[in-house]
Each structure stands twice: as structure tokens, then as C-alpha cells.
Design a protein around this motif. Structure first.
Motif, PDB file in Angstrom:
ATOM      1  N   GLU A  80       0.817  -1.210   0.000  1.00  9.98           N
ATOM      2  CA  GLU A  80       0.000   0.000   0.000  1.00  9.98           C
ATOM      3  C   GLU A  80       0.851   1.262   0.000  1.00  9.98           C
ATOM      4  N   SER A 118      -4.696   7.920   7.019  1.00 16.28           N
ATOM      5  CA  SER A 118      -5.480   7.537   5.853  1.00 16.28           C
ATOM      6  C   SER A 118      -6.609   6.623   6.318  1.00 16.28           C
ATOM      7  N   GLU A 119      -7.575   6.394   5.433  1.00 21.05           N
ATOM      8  CA  GLU A 119      -8.742   5.592   5.817  1.00 21.05           C
ATOM      9  C   GLU A 119      -8.626   4.127   5.404  1.00 21.05           C
ATOM     10  N   TYR A 120      -8.131   3.881   4.185  1.00 20.51           N
ATOM     11  CA  TYR A 120      -8.119   2.521   3.667  1.00 20.51           C
ATOM     12  C   TYR A 120      -6.735   1.881   3.653  1.00 20.51           C
ATOM     13  N   SER A 125      -1.156  10.126   5.000  1.00 21.42           N
ATOM     14  CA  SER A 125      -1.319  11.074   3.891  1.00 21.42           C
ATOM     15  C   SER A 125      -0.746  12.418   4.291  1.00 21.42           C
ATOM     16  N   PHE A 133      -4.536  10.004  -3.490  1.00 19.97           N
ATOM     17  CA  PHE A 133      -5.110   8.688  -3.772  1.00 19.97           C
ATOM     18  C   PHE A 133      -4.523   7.667  -2.795  1.00 19.97           C
ATOM     19  N   GLU A 134      -5.381   7.026  -2.036  1.00 17.88           N
ATOM     20  CA  GLU A 134      -4.945   5.887  -1.230  1.00 17.88           C
ATOM     21  C   GLU A 134      -4.975   4.667  -2.146  1.00 17.88           C
ATOM     22  N   ILE A 158      -6.521   2.236  -6.942  1.00 16.43           N
ATOM     23  CA  ILE A 158      -7.049   3.290  -6.077  1.00 16.43           C
ATOM     24  C   ILE A 158      -8.149   2.745  -5.170  1.00 16.43           C
ATOM     25  N   GLN A 159      -8.005   3.045  -3.875  1.00  7.94           N
ATOM     26  CA  GLN A 159      -9.014   2.667  -2.887  1.00  7.94           C
ATOM     27  C   GLN A 159      -9.868   3.865  -2.473  1.00  7.94           C
ATOM     28  N   LYS A 160      -9.263   5.037  -2.494  1.00  6.51           N
ATOM     29  CA  LYS A 160      -9.968   6.251  -2.075  1.00  6.51           C
ATOM     30  C   LYS A 160      -9.341   7.462  -2.737  1.00  6.51           C
ATOM     31  N   VAL A 161     -10.189   8.391  -3.183  1.00  7.95           N
ATOM     32  CA  VAL A 161      -9.740   9.667  -3.744  1.00  7.95           C
ATOM     33  C   VAL A 161     -10.173  10.782  -2.797  1.00  7.95           C
ATOM     34  N   SER A 162      -9.258  11.668  -2.442  1.00  7.98           N
ATOM     35  CA  SER A 162      -9.580  12.834  -1.612  1.00  7.98           C
ATOM     36  C   SER A 162      -9.265  14.094  -2.405  1.00  7.98           C
TER      37      SER A 162
END
Length: 204
Positions: A80, A118-120, A125, A133-134, A158-162
Motif C-alpha cells: 500500500e 489515511s482511511e483505507y 497522507s 489517492f490511497e 485506487i481505494q480512495k480519492v480525496s
């Protein structure tokens, strides 16, 4: 027109041709984490989109005399990372993270960057990035030269976009690229701003 056979060019000559020709290049500012929990930050301009479904980004991390860099090793071990977009507001600190440090030193100490959970992914971050992007490792491909592994190509799903609220039009789903103020790499120590944009309608 000058012509050159690729097989007759030195590694340095080919590198100079590529970074001077394939321009501008987007920059991925990547945070990763060692097995000991040390945060690593590094910029990569061999970076792009691979696929939108599944959503995959790529970075290519060059090796030095066959030795894997910290970012590649960390991502392969932890599976990751977090990729941040480099902008006019954070490019100075992003440039500092290119410093050659040992594996037990963190590039964060050279910058004004601050981190958030980060969340995922477990990798932190950077607060100073307006788009991030996570990601999790989708595939690792070793790029071989005649004598050794030269690059680690990392495909990252990509798992999450902020995205910063000021940059995103929720109704239209558009990102305000001009106010994002992205920065790209040229050759040597040179960078480029977005500059003038223009529109050409595609054939339909």
C-alpha cells in the motif's frame, strides 16, 4: 534530423533523451511506510494513469546498480501507499524529498509537510496535498536490462480519492484544474506550470 540507434546509446544518453522529450510529466509524490513504521516520501515523474476500471495508477521506480529503492521496497512489503498530486503550493517541499537518505531516515524531516491518518491504508497522507489517492499494490513488474533489474514498475489500485472542496464541482463532477495549479517535470532541475490551455473538439 538526427537519428540514433537505441542499442548504441549509453544509459545516461537515453535517459536524457527521454526526460527531455516526454514532457511535461505529471509528478506522483508518494508516501510509503517501512516495516519499522518509518514514513518515506519521494517524488516520481515516471507516473501516469493505466486504467479507470479498475482504477489503476502506475509509477516506475528506478534501481541504482540493481538495488531497490525504499519506496518500491516499502510498497512491495506493505502492499500500500498514498499518491499525492504535486502543485505550485507544495512543489518546494516535494523537491526536498528527492534527497538521497538512508533507509532509517525520513524525508518528512526535510520538509514542512504534516501528516494525517489515511482511511483505507495504514500509510499516512500529507495534509498539504489538495488531491491524493490511497492505493494498494495491484501488480509489481520487474523491468530487466541486459545485466540486472533496472526498474520496479508498480501498478497501484485506487481505494480512495480525496479532493479539496474548493477544487471540485459536485454538480458537474469536474475538477478545477487551473486552481489546482499542478506542476510537472521537465529535464534536469526544471519544472513547468500548467500554462495556457486550449480546446479542440474530438471527432464523433
Amino acid at each position: 534530423m538526427y537519428t540514433f540507434r537505441a542499442s548504441e546509446l549509453s544509459k545516461k544518453q537515453m535517459y536524457k533523451f527521454l526526460i527531455g522529450s516526454v514532457v511535461p510529466r505529471p509528478i506522483a509524490l508518494v508516501t510509503s511506510q517501512s516495516e519499522e513504521g518509518l514514513a518515506n516520501v519521494a517524488p516520481f515523474s515516471f507516473f501516469n494513469i493505466v486504467s479507470s476500471e479498475p482504477a489503476i495508477l502506475s509509477i516506475s521506480v528506478s534501481r541504482k546498480e540493481g538495488v531497490m529503492k525504499d519506496t518500491a521496497r516499502n510498497i512491495i512489503n506493505s502492499q500500500e501507499a498514498v499518491i499525492h498530486v504535486v502543485t505550485e503550493n507544495n512543489v518546494s517541499d516535494a523537491n526536498q524529498t528527492a534527497a538521497p537518505l538512508s533507509a532509517n531516515e525520513s524525508e518528512l524531516d526535510l520538509t514542512q509537510f504534516t501528516t494525517t491518518d489515511s482511511e483505507y491504508v495504514s500509510v499516512p497522507s500529507l495534509n498539504e496535498s489538495t488531491i491524493r489517492f490511497e492505493v494498494k499494490l495491484y501488480q509489481h513488474i520487474e523491468i530487466q536490462s541486459e545485466t540486472e533489474t533496472a526498474n520496479d514498475l508498480l501498478l497501484l489500485e485506487i481505494q480512495k480519492v480525496s479532493i479539496d472542496e474548493q477544487l471540485f464541482d459536485v454538480d458537474k463532477g469536474y475538477i478545477d484544474v487551473e486552481n489546482l495549479k499542478p506542476v510537472s517535470r521537465l529535464a534536469g532541475d526544471d519544472y513547468a506550470r500548467l500554462g495556457e490551455t486550449f480546446t479542440i473538439k474530438r471527432p464523433r
